[in-house]
Design an enzyme around this catalytic site. Structure first.
Site, mmCIF file in Angstrom:
data_model
loop_
_atom_site.group_PDB
_atom_site.id
_atom_site.type_symbol
_atom_site.label_atom_id
_atom_site.label_comp_id
_atom_site.label_asym_id
_atom_site.label_seq_id
_atom_site.Cartn_x
_atom_site.Cartn_y
_atom_site.Cartn_z
ATOM 1 N N ASP A 79 18.938 -71.454 71.993
ATOM 2 C CA ASP A 79 17.618 -71.104 73.021
ATOM 3 C C ASP A 79 16.320 -70.691 72.283
ATOM 4 O O ASP A 79 16.534 -70.605 71.189
ATOM 5 C CB ASP A 79 18.143 -70.119 73.949
ATOM 6 C CG ASP A 79 18.474 -68.594 73.438
ATOM 7 O OD1 ASP A 79 19.123 -68.657 72.124
ATOM 8 O OD2 ASP A 79 18.154 -67.538 73.825
ATOM 9 N N GLU B 50 20.611 -66.270 73.124
ATOM 10 C CA GLU B 50 20.512 -65.184 72.239
ATOM 11 C C GLU B 50 19.494 -64.205 72.628
ATOM 12 O O GLU B 50 19.465 -63.018 72.478
ATOM 13 C CB GLU B 50 20.332 -65.773 70.736
ATOM 14 C CG GLU B 50 20.291 -64.627 69.652
ATOM 15 C CD GLU B 50 18.996 -64.096 69.261
ATOM 16 O OE1 GLU B 50 18.792 -63.185 68.522
ATOM 17 O OE2 GLU B 50 18.128 -64.524 69.779
#
Length: 486
Positions: A77, A144
């Site tokens: 991400d 994350e």
């Protein structure tokens, strides 16, 4: 230099493909499908766990079968931030990159090199047929940036390697061997809105152009925080004049970024409006001087705006007083000499959103010492509780403690010296790495973290230093050649 000349080409080609795929935190479905299809199409053992983490395993090259297994790990991400006036749909549009001297950056948005460049190195290695290595497991975690929930949801046994190299660091030549734990503390003020009496004048103030940055790794740079500055001005004015009423306060977007811009709307008695404007200009000048090293592009505006209902007075005052009082920045420095004066504990007030009857505040606390993390959270929470808000701290994620007698640290350090003729810096980082969570479920896993140089991550100024990508790539391949036997 144009993009077609970037080296190593195999890494930058993968990075260009990754930046065509929308992958905002918590909305990584397109990236998960891309990685799954990519691994399967290359005939590699590919699995997706119930959380959405992806693992792609590649067998050892000939003659390296008896080496210990290495896990390479990065997160899929990216933080999606943009300039106020830049148009993009992060769920559908690609990131547009360009070369600026020795740096790669993006048009009006975050670049996504945090941690797309780590993902690109993994894919380049998986795609290769001429790189010498033992068995490898390439792991791509999701989400994350907004809470490490991919690593949090990973079950023991998903990874099976002996060593783990996290490719999510931002300073070439620095090898990270520990990281901070972190928690978010949120606060909520509830209120009724009221109308102001006749004779009031509404003013909208905006501050933008701050540098911002990562609330962990950049907290030691003492950059300006838009929320703290706007709150500071309001506190000064509310304690100087009677009758100022607050209608709106909005600033910040992300829990892990130093807010770069913000605005408020106030109603003031008509005879005070020129005083407020004069104070705003004086305050702007003083703050620009205060932050003349770190934040040189501040833009301050104040103008009239439409009348609107205001927040009930006592709640507004309590909120502003809390903004003035709440801790922000560095709280403690590490006492361990091996960590070389690194920030130990900090807090960042990250975002404020005002709705019809609520003010919602998000702040982030970090520490390498978990008891001090609890203390920092309690300090922030107490400030808002005293002001009448509802406040709570989340569960967060653990710190990753430095491992003594690490075999991987020795291999990585010797490799760096052999390649570049100098010793790398072995240090901790004041930010959350997924290694902290891995250390809980895989207590025997030997880990390090390194990566190319990034600057201004989590902001539209994010940039990747191109020459360091080649250095990290060469370093990574040399480390893989020198992994010991089982």
């Amino acid at each position: 230099m144009n993009k077609s000349e970037l080296k190593p080409a195999v890494v930058f080609e993968q990075f260009a493909k990754i930046n065509q795929i929308p992958r905002p935190s918590k909305r990584e479905e397109k990236m998960i499908e891309y990685l799954k299809s990519w691994g399967e199409s290359h005939g590699l053992d590919t699995k997706v766990d119930e959380t959405g983490n992806v693992i792609i395993r590649k067998p050892a090259t000939q003659g390296m079968e008896n080496r210990k297994t290495v896990i390479l790990q990065s997160h899929m991400d990216m933080v999606c931030d943009k300039l106020v006036d830049y148009e993009i749909d992060f769920d559908n549009d690609p990131i547009k990159t360009y070369v600026d001297g020795e740096w790669l950056t993006a048009e009006g948005t975050t670049l996504g090199a945090d941690d797309g460049i780590g993902c690109a190195m993994e894919l380049a290695l998986l795609a290769s047929d001429d790189i010498e290595h033992g068995p490898i497991e390439c792991v791509f975690t999701r989400d994350e940036e907004t809470g490490l929930t991919g690593a949090e949801g990973m079950k023991a046994g998903f990874m099976t390697g002996d060593f783990l190299i996290n490719l999510d660091s931002e300073d070439e030549g620095e090898i990270f061997v520990s990281c901070a734990g972190g928690r978010n503390t949120t606060a909520k003020f509830t209120f009724r809105r009221t109308e102001v009496p006749a004779g009031y004048f509404f003013m909208r103030a905006q501050l933008k152009g701050l540098v911002g940055g990562h609330s962990g790794d950049d907290i030691n740079k003492q950059r300006a925080n838009a929320i703290k500055l706007l709150g500071r001005f309001l506190f000064a004015e509310m304690t100087k004049y009677e009758g100022i009423r607050l209608a709106q306060f909005n600033s910040g977007k992300l829990h892990n970024a130093i807010p770069r811009d913000g605005m408020f709307v106030i109603a003031v008695p008509h005879d005070l409006k020129e005083n407020i404007k004069a104070d705003w200009n004086i305050f702007a000048s003083d703050v620009e001087d205060e932050f003349h090293v770190t934040d040189t592009q501040m833009v301050w505006t104040m103008e009239s705006t439409d009348a609107q209902p205001v927040i009930e007075d006592q709640v507004a005052r309590n909120f502003v007083y809390a903004l003035q009082a709440v801790d922000n920045g560095i709280y403690a420095i590490c006492q361990d000499p091996e960590l070389n004066g690194m920030v130990e504990t900090s807090s960042n007030i990250a975002s404020i959103v005002t709705s019809d009857n609520e003010i919602n505040i998000v702040s982030s606390q970090r520490s390498n010492v978990m008891s001090n993390l609890d203390n920092m959270c309690a300090t922030i929470r107490a400030t808002f509780l005293l002001a009448g808000a509802v406040a709570e701290s989340g569960d967060g994620y653990p710190a990753w403690k430095m491992r003594s007698n690490s075999q991987l640290q020795k291999i990585v350090k010797e490799s760096y010296v052999r390649l570049f003729g100098k010793e790398p810096v072995m240090r901790g980082i004041h930010a959350g790495l997924e290694c902290g969570l891995f250390s809980e479920r895989y207590p025997n896993l030997d880990m390090v973290s390194f990566g190319p140089t990034l600057r201004f991550v989590h902001t539209p100024d994010e940039r990747l230093h191109i020459p360091t990508v080649q250095m990290v790539w060469d370093h990574l391949l040399d480390v893989l050649k020198n992994i010991p036997t089982v």
